[in-house]
Design a protein around this motif. Structure first.
Motif, PDB file in Angstrom:
ATOM      1  N   TYR A 120      11.805   2.245   3.057  1.00  0.00           N
ATOM      2  CA  TYR A 120      12.229   1.988   1.673  1.00  0.00           C
ATOM      3  C   TYR A 120      11.397   0.870   1.042  1.00  0.00           C
ATOM      4  CZ  TYR A 120      15.114   0.847  -2.362  1.00  0.00           C
ATOM      5  OH  TYR A 120      15.552   0.597  -3.647  1.00  0.00           O
ATOM      6  N   TYR A 121      11.244  -0.224   1.761  1.00  0.00           N
ATOM      7  CA  TYR A 121      10.588  -1.402   1.172  1.00  0.00           C
ATOM      8  C   TYR A 121       9.063  -1.316   1.167  1.00  0.00           C
ATOM      9  CZ  TYR A 121      14.928  -4.181   1.021  1.00  0.00           C
ATOM     10  OH  TYR A 121      16.180  -4.662   0.722  1.00  0.00           O
ATOM     11  N   ILE A 122       8.493  -0.962   2.307  1.00  0.00           N
ATOM     12  CA  ILE A 122       7.042  -1.133   2.479  1.00  0.00           C
ATOM     13  C   ILE A 122       6.206  -0.197   1.596  1.00  0.00           C
ATOM     14  CG2 ILE A 122       5.160  -1.217   4.148  1.00  0.00           C
ATOM     15  CD1 ILE A 122       7.417  -3.393   4.383  1.00  0.00           C
ATOM     16  N   PRO A 123       6.505   1.112   1.501  1.00  0.00           N
ATOM     17  CA  PRO A 123       5.654   1.962   0.651  1.00  0.00           C
ATOM     18  C   PRO A 123       5.917   1.777  -0.856  1.00  0.00           C
ATOM     19  CG  PRO A 123       6.874   3.249   2.310  1.00  0.00           C
ATOM     20  CD  PRO A 123       7.520   1.924   2.213  1.00  0.00           C
ATOM     21  N   SER A 124       6.994   1.082  -1.219  1.00  0.00           N
ATOM     22  CA  SER A 124       7.386   0.984  -2.625  1.00  0.00           C
ATOM     23  C   SER A 124       6.419   0.124  -3.432  1.00  0.00           C
ATOM     24  CB  SER A 124       8.800   0.408  -2.727  1.00  0.00           C
ATOM     25  OG  SER A 124       9.155   0.215  -4.078  1.00  0.00           O
ATOM     26  N   ASP A 125       6.191   0.538  -4.679  1.00  0.00           N
ATOM     27  CA  ASP A 125       5.338  -0.234  -5.594  1.00  0.00           C
ATOM     28  C   ASP A 125       6.124  -1.306  -6.336  1.00  0.00           C
ATOM     29  OD1 ASP A 125       3.115   1.313  -4.947  1.00  0.00           O
ATOM     30  OD2 ASP A 125       3.568   2.819  -6.488  1.00  0.00           O
ATOM     31  N   GLU A 126       7.429  -1.339  -6.139  1.00  0.00           N
ATOM     32  CA  GLU A 126       8.263  -2.323  -6.846  1.00  0.00           C
ATOM     33  C   GLU A 126       8.113  -3.721  -6.271  1.00  0.00           C
ATOM     34  OE1 GLU A 126      12.359  -1.253  -7.160  1.00  0.00           O
ATOM     35  OE2 GLU A 126      11.923   0.890  -7.374  1.00  0.00           O
ATOM     36  N   TYR A 127       7.622  -3.831  -5.046  1.00  0.00           N
ATOM     37  CA  TYR A 127       7.575  -5.132  -4.371  1.00  0.00           C
ATOM     38  C   TYR A 127       6.136  -5.562  -4.135  1.00  0.00           C
ATOM     39  CZ  TYR A 127      12.346  -3.578  -3.494  1.00  0.00           C
ATOM     40  OH  TYR A 127      13.625  -3.105  -3.653  1.00  0.00           O
ATOM     41  N   GLY A 128       5.932  -6.878  -4.177  1.00  0.00           N
ATOM     42  CA  GLY A 128       4.601  -7.428  -3.979  1.00  0.00           C
ATOM     43  C   GLY A 128       4.225  -7.537  -2.508  1.00  0.00           C
ATOM     44  N   THR A 129       2.962  -7.859  -2.271  1.00  0.00           N
ATOM     45  CA  THR A 129       2.438  -7.939  -0.907  1.00  0.00           C
ATOM     46  C   THR A 129       3.119  -9.026  -0.096  1.00  0.00           C
ATOM     47  OG1 THR A 129       0.285  -7.145  -1.677  1.00  0.00           O
ATOM     48  CG2 THR A 129       0.343  -8.212   0.471  1.00  0.00           C
ATOM     49  N   ASN A 140       5.229  -8.507   3.339  1.00  0.00           N
ATOM     50  CA  ASN A 140       4.842  -9.172   4.584  1.00  0.00           C
ATOM     51  C   ASN A 140       6.033  -9.873   5.235  1.00  0.00           C
ATOM     52  OD1 ASN A 140       2.196  -8.377   4.352  1.00  0.00           O
ATOM     53  ND2 ASN A 140       1.497 -10.282   3.397  1.00  0.00           N
ATOM     54  N   ARG A 141       6.825 -10.548   4.410  1.00  0.00           N
ATOM     55  CA  ARG A 141       7.976 -11.283   4.943  1.00  0.00           C
ATOM     56  C   ARG A 141       9.063 -10.318   5.428  1.00  0.00           C
ATOM     57  NH1 ARG A 141       9.429 -16.058   0.789  1.00  0.00           N
ATOM     58  NH2 ARG A 141      10.804 -16.620   2.545  1.00  0.00           N
ATOM     59  N   ILE A 142       9.247  -9.219   4.688  1.00  0.00           N
ATOM     60  CA  ILE A 142      10.230  -8.210   5.115  1.00  0.00           C
ATOM     61  C   ILE A 142       9.801  -7.573   6.440  1.00  0.00           C
ATOM     62  CG2 ILE A 142      11.240  -5.959   4.555  1.00  0.00           C
ATOM     63  CD1 ILE A 142      12.432  -8.242   2.963  1.00  0.00           C
ATOM     64  N   SER A 143       8.506  -7.279   6.555  1.00  0.00           N
ATOM     65  CA  SER A 143       7.988  -6.670   7.796  1.00  0.00           C
ATOM     66  C   SER A 143       8.252  -7.571   8.990  1.00  0.00           C
ATOM     67  CB  SER A 143       6.482  -6.401   7.674  1.00  0.00           C
ATOM     68  OG  SER A 143       6.214  -5.459   6.666  1.00  0.00           O
TER      69      SER A 143
END
Length: 352
Positions: free
Chosen positions: A304-313, A317-320
């Motif tokens: 949900y988070y990583i491929p999304s364009d809504e969130y910055g790099t 990185n922090r979510i990962s």
């Protein structure tokens, strides 16, 4: 004499004796010839050339699960010896069950040193029947280093009457002296075209009605593992009969695979984004009560988070890192409820 030489071999023989309708689809549609193995053109081409000369080297098959490694060597042995001679010429052991040095010194060595029986006239006319046996060690990367070292010596000593085929997922876990004595064959994950074609062929033969998106969802969930895809298809087909459904749907597939529904993931993300600790605690408690898998949730949050364009790099990185940490702790057997709660609270504190 060969009783106890690995339960997996005996079970496979029993499966072959079962009526077709009683077999698991994974066994029922297992490739019977090298030509039936899909998406492994390089390995099959080389093996067919060695088959024509009937002079096989020691072999090492490696690659992801469900890509046809075991099916390939079983198909190869059938083309070499025929179904009858296979029973005395081929020994299959699952090294994850029996992986100690004593197994190599006793069962493997005892079988390797035996001289081969003379094939019948009928077998000689129909199959190459080379004058050596084949030992298949499945999941060889689970063998201890000592067992692998002992196996190296056995391979050298009895190479005139026995060939070895090692099968593993991680080639780096095979010691170099053992790997260097084998011809290596890499098996890659099935591409979507080959996998989809095989799934639809099985569905057609079993008269299973399905929606197109359900097949795509099966392939997405299985991630190139054809064994997992076929098993999921069979489970979905059985459910049709129990629940009187007209067709297999993507929703049914997700439920059978134990995935968290997309609406639940979306709702969870929205609650986390609001940052209320009390709301997160209440939601996680309800989530755990419903019995969803924490590891499955981590994978879906990643998707949900990583491929999304809504969130910055920086956010990604922090979510990962948070997802990686939670996954490592879950792998070590920590409490799922606490880890989910800890993860979501930490995500809520990460600024987008």
């Amino acid at each position: 004499m060969f009783e106890g030489f690995g339960g997996s071999k005996r079970r496979k023989v029993n499966l072959e004796d079962e009526p077709e309708h009683a077999k698991p689809w994974v066994e029922k549609y297992r490739p019977r010839k090298l030509d039936d193995v899909a998406a492994q053109e390089h390995a099959i081409t080389v093996l067919k050339r060695t088959l024509s000369s009937a002079n096989l080297p020691h072999m090492l098959f490696y690659g992801p699960p469900g890509t046809g490694k075991t099916s390939t060597i079983l198909a190869l042995t059938k083309e070499l010896y025929g179904p009858e001679l296979c029973k005395s010429r081929v020994l299959e052991l699952n090294a994850s069950d029996e992986r100690g040095i004593s197994i190599v010194r006793e069962k493997v060595k005892n079988f390797a040193r035996l001289t081969v029986s003379k094939p019948s006239k009928d077998d000689l006319e129909r199959y190459p029947c080379p004058p050596y046996k084949i030992i298949v060690l499945d999941e060889a990367d689970s063998m201890t280093a000592d067992a692998q070292s002992a196996l190296r010596r056995t391979m050298e000593t009895y190479s005139t009457v026995t060939r070895f085929c090692l099968i593993c997922n991680y080639v780096t876990r095979i010691i170099d002296p053992l790997a260097s004595r084998c011809s290596k064959f890499r098996f890659k994950s099935l591409d979507e075209v080959n996998a989809m074609s095989r799934l639809k062929e099985i569905a057609q033969k079993e008269a299973v009605p399905y929606q197109e998106d359900a097949m795509h969802r099966i392939l997405e969930i299985s991630s190139g593992d054809m064994r997992k895809a076929i098993t999921l298809l069979q489970s979905a087909a059985k459910r049709l009969g129990f629940e009187n459904l007209e067709k297999i749907t993507a929703q049914e597939v997700e439920e059978l695979a134990g995935l968290v529904p997309a609406l639940v993931v979306q709702e969870m993300v929205e609650i986390v984004s609001k940052g209320s600790i009390n709301d997160i605690i209440d939601y996680v408690s309800e989530f755990v009560k419903n019995g969803w898998s924490a590891v499955t949730l981590l994978n879906q949050l990643h998707d949900y988070y990583i491929p999304s364009d809504e969130y910055g790099t920086e956010f990604k990185n922090r979510i990962s890192l948070l997802l990686f940490d939670a996954d490592a702790k879950l792998s070590n057997g920590t409490n799922e409820h606490l880890q989910i709660l800890n993860l979501l609270v930490q995500i809520s504190q990460v600024s987008t």
